[in-house]
Each structure stands twice: as structure tokens, then as C-alpha cells.
Design an enzyme around this catalytic site. Sequence first.
Site, short mmCIF file in Angstrom:
data_model
loop_
_atom_site.label_atom_id
_atom_site.label_comp_id
_atom_site.label_asym_id
_atom_site.label_seq_id
_atom_site.Cartn_x
_atom_site.Cartn_y
_atom_site.Cartn_z
N HIS A 58 -69.94 -40.04 -17.86
CA HIS A 58 -69.42 -39.59 -16.43
C HIS A 58 -68.75 -38.06 -16.53
O HIS A 58 -67.58 -38.10 -16.19
CB HIS A 58 -68.46 -40.62 -15.58
CG HIS A 58 -68.32 -40.36 -14.26
ND1 HIS A 58 -68.10 -41.45 -13.26
CD2 HIS A 58 -68.66 -39.46 -13.60
CE1 HIS A 58 -68.41 -41.11 -12.18
NE2 HIS A 58 -68.76 -39.86 -12.21
N ILE A 59 -69.38 -37.17 -17.11
CA ILE A 59 -68.99 -35.81 -17.33
C ILE A 59 -69.68 -34.96 -16.45
O ILE A 59 -69.74 -33.39 -16.91
CB ILE A 59 -68.89 -35.45 -18.90
CG1 ILE A 59 -70.34 -35.66 -19.51
CG2 ILE A 59 -67.98 -36.28 -19.54
CD1 ILE A 59 -70.42 -35.07 -20.95
N GLU A 109 -68.57 -49.20 -15.05
CA GLU A 109 -67.80 -48.06 -15.75
C GLU A 109 -66.29 -48.55 -15.80
O GLU A 109 -65.94 -49.23 -14.85
CB GLU A 109 -67.86 -46.98 -14.90
CG GLU A 109 -68.08 -45.60 -15.51
CD GLU A 109 -68.57 -44.54 -14.42
OE1 GLU A 109 -69.81 -44.60 -13.98
OE2 GLU A 109 -67.71 -43.68 -14.44
N THR A 128 -76.89 -39.39 -12.07
CA THR A 128 -75.90 -38.74 -12.09
C THR A 128 -74.87 -39.12 -10.86
O THR A 128 -74.09 -38.29 -10.36
CB THR A 128 -75.83 -37.04 -12.20
OG1 THR A 128 -76.84 -36.73 -11.12
CG2 THR A 128 -76.30 -36.63 -13.43
N SER A 129 -75.16 -40.10 -9.88
CA SER A 129 -74.48 -40.51 -8.72
C SER A 129 -73.50 -41.38 -9.01
O SER A 129 -72.26 -41.04 -9.33
CB SER A 129 -75.52 -40.68 -7.77
OG SER A 129 -76.07 -42.05 -8.08
N ARG A 130 -73.79 -42.84 -8.88
CA ARG A 130 -72.91 -43.81 -8.95
C ARG A 130 -73.40 -44.89 -9.74
O ARG A 130 -74.78 -45.09 -9.24
CB ARG A 130 -71.95 -44.35 -7.72
CG ARG A 130 -71.22 -43.17 -7.15
CD ARG A 130 -69.75 -43.17 -7.98
NE ARG A 130 -68.73 -42.29 -7.50
CZ ARG A 130 -68.44 -40.97 -7.75
NH1 ARG A 130 -69.51 -40.49 -8.63
NH2 ARG A 130 -67.97 -40.29 -7.40
N GLY A 132 -79.38 -34.07 -1.00
CA GLY A 132 -78.28 -33.55 -0.17
C GLY A 132 -78.06 -32.10 -1.02
O GLY A 132 -79.24 -31.53 -1.59
N ARG A 133 -76.90 -31.89 -1.34
CA ARG A 133 -76.50 -30.42 -2.04
C ARG A 133 -76.93 -30.61 -3.50
O ARG A 133 -77.53 -29.64 -3.91
CB ARG A 133 -75.07 -30.27 -1.98
CG ARG A 133 -74.53 -30.07 -0.76
CD ARG A 133 -72.94 -29.97 -0.62
NE ARG A 133 -72.33 -31.20 -0.85
CZ ARG A 133 -71.70 -31.97 0.12
NH1 ARG A 133 -71.63 -31.17 1.29
NH2 ARG A 133 -71.49 -32.95 0.00
N ILE A 134 -76.64 -31.69 -4.29
CA ILE A 134 -76.78 -31.78 -5.63
C ILE A 134 -78.34 -32.09 -5.90
O ILE A 134 -78.93 -31.43 -6.67
CB ILE A 134 -75.95 -32.76 -6.18
CG1 ILE A 134 -74.55 -32.58 -6.17
CG2 ILE A 134 -76.46 -32.98 -7.73
CD1 ILE A 134 -73.67 -33.67 -6.46
C1 GLV Z 1 -67.92 -37.49 -9.53
O1 GLV Z 1 -68.60 -38.17 -9.86
C2 GLV Z 1 -67.54 -36.81 -8.23
O2 GLV Z 1 -67.80 -37.73 -7.24
O3 GLV Z 1 -67.06 -35.75 -7.87
#
Ligand code: GLV
Length: 322
Positions: free
Chosen positions: A288-289, A270, A239-241, A158-160
Site C-alpha cells: 500500500h505505497i 490488509e 491500487t484502490s482498496r 475519476g481523477r486517478i
Molecule cells: C490511499 O490509499 C489513499 O486513499 O489515500
Amino acid sequence: MAKAKIFVTRKIPNSGIKLLKQKGYQVKVSNVDRVLTKSEIKKGIKGADAILCLLTDDIDGDIMDAAGPKLKIIANYAVGYNNIDVAAAKKRKILVTNTPGVLTDTVAEFAFSLMLTISKRIVEADTFTRQKKYEDWAPMLFLGSDLKNKTLGIVGPGRIGSALAERAMRGLRMNIAYTATKKNEQFAKKFKAKYFNLNNLLKKADVVSLHVPLLPSTKHLISTKQFKLMKNSAYLINTSRGPVINERALVKALKNQEIRGAALDVFEFEPKLTAGLTNLRNVVITPHIASATEETRSKMSEMAALNIIAVLSKKSPPNPVN
Ligand code: GLV
């Protein structure tokens, strides 16, 4: 007409708050700097026309009902919105919005940093040096891995995922592979990326980076069986969930060196961490930054506010999810 009431569940950058106040809305921002309890949210949302909430707030039908009949929009201050019961909102004709796009590059930069940090063993080496253990230059000290010509497997183009692929291809000269529920021809063409099913991607990739939303179908997407498919030299980036990875299985895989390392910005439970995770040296963990830059958090604040303003002005919001 009575002033519209907006409830904001935690202090966020002022840019969005300013926009809401300029509209003459009555803006109530929680003044405790922590995640609110459910009963605190219910109390705060009472009588509100809009709620601006965070990924740490579980917004269910019960909370929507506590708001009363005026609630028209739930504006999430995040791109991911698994914390909101979207079906319950739909049933009540409440719109849900998120903040896509503005954090894409920032999160991709973060995932890129994690790839380098884990493969070059930067955190381990920093700790070592601070502990004054550096006695002499040594040919075998902290050997890491190169990324050039290695394969980055993107799970979720996707985008990221695309923004990371671009950086990895151009910046690091990595080869890109991907998996998705649907083939993405544009991604494939842009990054000369080959499509694999998940199992084959895991066998092929030197670095696997996760960019899927959390859904019933992506929970524990990476678990015991998947770690066995991965190369022993591979790295896993998330970096997702958090729940996309079975964290207990990850701890085992790292302990048994089934993979070389993992870098995680998100966690299954988390903010709690699975037992054993912090004892491992082959893992980098951050709280989660990934979207946490001054610029991006400010844009997210504005975007959430603009979604609220649109809906309360009876226009379609720019970023609806339902
Ligand atoms: C961060 O985890 C977001 O979903 O924006």
C-alpha cells in the site's frame, strides 16, 4: 481562549504539523510507530477539537463520542475514507475531510509502473537473477506481453483513473475503455474511450485497473464470475482498496491461469495476505505505497492540516466529504 487540541494518530511528514503548530494549536502526535488500538485512539482523542487520522484507523461513532463535544473535524490522511463512519459523523455535526488531487499523479504513476512490472515480469526476473540462475541468454526466457495497441480497461474514470488513462494512451499507446456507474463523456472524449458495462469491459480488456472507492456496491466487484469473463492473457491492477477484489477468488484464478497476472498494492485483509498469494509467481505485491513519495506524502500532510485549520477558524474546509 483555550488552545485547540489536535490529535494525530501517527507520525506523518512535518509540513502539516508545522502549519498546525503555527496556528498555536496544541498538537499531540502519537509516539508509537504502529496502528493504534481503538482504546488508544479513544484515549488520545479525548477533549480534542480535531483528529488527523489514517486509512488504518477505523473511526466510528464510539470514538467520536469518546472525543467529547469539542470534536469538529475528522481529517483523513488519504483520499479514500471508507475507514470513517461518515453517517455517524454527520449525525454529530462533525466534518470529515480527505486529501484528493495531491496524490492523483503519484498513484497513477504507481499503477502505470505496476502494469509494466507485471507484463514484463520484472520482479520474477529480478528474483531469478539475484538467485544467480542466469546462465545464458535464451530466446524463451521470461516472455512477457506488449502493451502497445492493447486495451486498458479503467474501472472508475475519476481523477486517478483519468491520470492513468492519459499515461497509458500517450506513453504506451494503449487503447482505453472504461466502465462506471455513470457515463463520463469528458473521459470518453479525451481518451477516445469506449464505455462498456463491467462484464463487457472484462471481456474486452487486456489490462484491467481498478479506481473505485470501497463501498458496499464495490466490495468483491471482481470475484469468481468476473475472472471467468476476463481474458486468459489479461492482467489485473489494484491500487484502490483491497476488498474490491475477492482475494480468494483471485488466488484461484491466478493458479488456474484464468488470467495472466495481477499486481496489487492493496489487499482484502490488509496487512494480512490471503493464503497462497505469495506462492504465486504471476503476482506482484507491494505494501500500500502507491501514494508514497516524499513530495506527495508531504502535500497530504499539508492538506489535512489546512482542512483542520479551516474548520477550526469556522470556514468551510477545502476538501469536505460530508
Ligand atoms: C490511499 O490509499 C489513499 O486513499 O489515500
